[in-house]
Design a protein around this motif. Sequence first.
Motif, mmCIF file in Angstrom:
data_model
loop_
_atom_site.group_PDB
_atom_site.id
_atom_site.type_symbol
_atom_site.label_atom_id
_atom_site.label_comp_id
_atom_site.label_asym_id
_atom_site.label_seq_id
_atom_site.Cartn_x
_atom_site.Cartn_y
_atom_site.Cartn_z
ATOM 1 N N ARG A 1 -32.520 36.117 23.290
ATOM 2 C CA ARG A 1 -32.267 37.544 23.080
ATOM 3 C C ARG A 1 -30.972 37.815 22.320
ATOM 4 O O ARG A 1 -30.780 38.915 21.783
ATOM 5 C CB ARG A 1 -32.231 38.281 24.429
ATOM 6 C CG ARG A 1 -33.523 38.215 25.215
ATOM 7 C CD ARG A 1 -33.472 39.107 26.439
ATOM 8 N NE ARG A 1 -32.417 38.755 27.379
ATOM 9 C CZ ARG A 1 -32.537 37.890 28.374
ATOM 10 N NH1 ARG A 1 -33.698 37.270 28.567
ATOM 11 N NH2 ARG A 1 -31.521 37.631 29.196
ATOM 12 N N LEU B 1 -32.623 44.971 29.776
ATOM 13 C CA LEU B 1 -33.601 44.311 30.647
ATOM 14 C C LEU B 1 -34.007 45.217 31.808
ATOM 15 O O LEU B 1 -35.161 45.207 32.243
ATOM 16 C CB LEU B 1 -33.024 43.003 31.190
ATOM 17 C CG LEU B 1 -32.925 41.835 30.208
ATOM 18 C CD1 LEU B 1 -32.223 40.661 30.875
ATOM 19 C CD2 LEU B 1 -34.306 41.419 29.706
ATOM 20 N N PRO C 1 -37.515 46.812 29.555
ATOM 21 C CA PRO C 1 -37.943 45.402 29.561
ATOM 22 C C PRO C 1 -39.072 45.101 28.584
ATOM 23 O O PRO C 1 -39.177 43.975 28.102
ATOM 24 C CB PRO C 1 -38.383 45.183 31.012
ATOM 25 C CG PRO C 1 -38.725 46.542 31.531
ATOM 26 C CD PRO C 1 -37.767 47.479 30.857
ATOM 27 N N ASP D 1 -27.297 43.544 27.332
ATOM 28 C CA ASP D 1 -28.481 42.757 27.663
ATOM 29 C C ASP D 1 -28.994 43.128 29.052
ATOM 30 O O ASP D 1 -30.204 43.344 29.243
ATOM 31 C CB ASP D 1 -28.136 41.268 27.606
ATOM 32 C CG ASP D 1 -29.319 40.366 27.900
ATOM 33 O OD1 ASP D 1 -30.290 40.381 27.122
ATOM 34 O OD2 ASP D 1 -29.272 39.648 28.916
ATOM 35 N N THR D 2 -28.095 43.228 30.018
ATOM 36 C CA THR D 2 -28.474 43.607 31.380
ATOM 37 C C THR D 2 -29.073 45.016 31.399
ATOM 38 O O THR D 2 -30.091 45.266 32.073
ATOM 39 C CB THR D 2 -27.242 43.555 32.303
ATOM 40 O OG1 THR D 2 -26.718 42.225 32.310
ATOM 41 C CG2 THR D 2 -27.603 43.961 33.719
ATOM 42 N N HIS E 1 -37.075 44.884 25.113
ATOM 43 C CA HIS E 1 -36.075 43.811 24.998
ATOM 44 C C HIS E 1 -36.696 42.498 25.469
ATOM 45 O O HIS E 1 -36.580 42.100 26.631
ATOM 46 C CB HIS E 1 -34.857 44.172 25.850
ATOM 47 C CG HIS E 1 -33.658 43.314 25.582
ATOM 48 N ND1 HIS E 1 -33.192 43.032 24.308
ATOM 49 C CD2 HIS E 1 -32.810 42.679 26.431
ATOM 50 C CE1 HIS E 1 -32.126 42.269 24.387
ATOM 51 N NE2 HIS E 1 -31.877 42.029 25.660
#
Length: 288
Positions: free
Chosen positions: A212, A197, A201, A193-194, A204
Amino acid sequence: MSLLTGLPDDLPWTRQQAFLLLDGATISDLPARLKQISPSVSTYALYDQPPFAALRDLSPLLVAIERADEPLARFFLQHAAQEWGVLLFSCAPMHSVGEHLCKLLSVELPAGQSALLRLADAAVVHALYASGDQRLFGPLTCVVTADCVNDAWHIHRLRQAECPVLPVPYCLNPEQNAALDQVDRRRALLDLDTHLLKHFPRFHVGETLIQRWPTLQQMETQASALGLSSRSGLFNFANLLALLDSRDIAQHPQIHHLFHTPSLQSPGERIALAVDVAQRWASQRQRP
């Protein structure tokens, strides 16, 4: 508003001593940061003993706190969603709590091997204490962990007047071992996820992690179906979807063909080739 911006209401602040267990491997220069926040802070380093002494600079630190509104408690709360700390309550002094926690640094897996536990990792602690094994508490009466995926606090309480003796080494049962395996899987999705992003971006989307999370789980399921079971395979598959700006590789026949045609190439080799093709397509799309 996130539930993790405030601590649960029903905690025994006035009846018992509160402690924070913070992760020195995740928080850089943790002892110095704690001294900045509270110059008189007293800490107990769990790694300040053999065979961990060489890792003392990365040790989980146990810290006593008095109130929910003091600077150290606010520091913990500000970073609760990062899950690198645990809130504990006990009627025992710090050294007794620290000695108990040290018994859980190294545990035995069901197959007999030894394993180290990240005891300041909220997800690890929740997986361990959710089993309900009262022996885990020792001098502890209450264990509080943050859950950033579900935006919730988990509270584990001692249910017996006298805590059963904790065996050393502590042996994980199969259910605990499976739960800790899920923690590793969950951590990989949080890191993904990090990553998305930061690098993709526009692809996602979703304002919160809860929004998410289904997409992350879907990516993992799709990657696994293609034989991409490693962390690197998952990340490469997510990169591929982002480069294609698509949730389904079946919409791209050339890419789909790479994975569904008999070949001597491994799934890892195929995903690397697919990402290379997608990068070339993405570059061509960006040209004026």
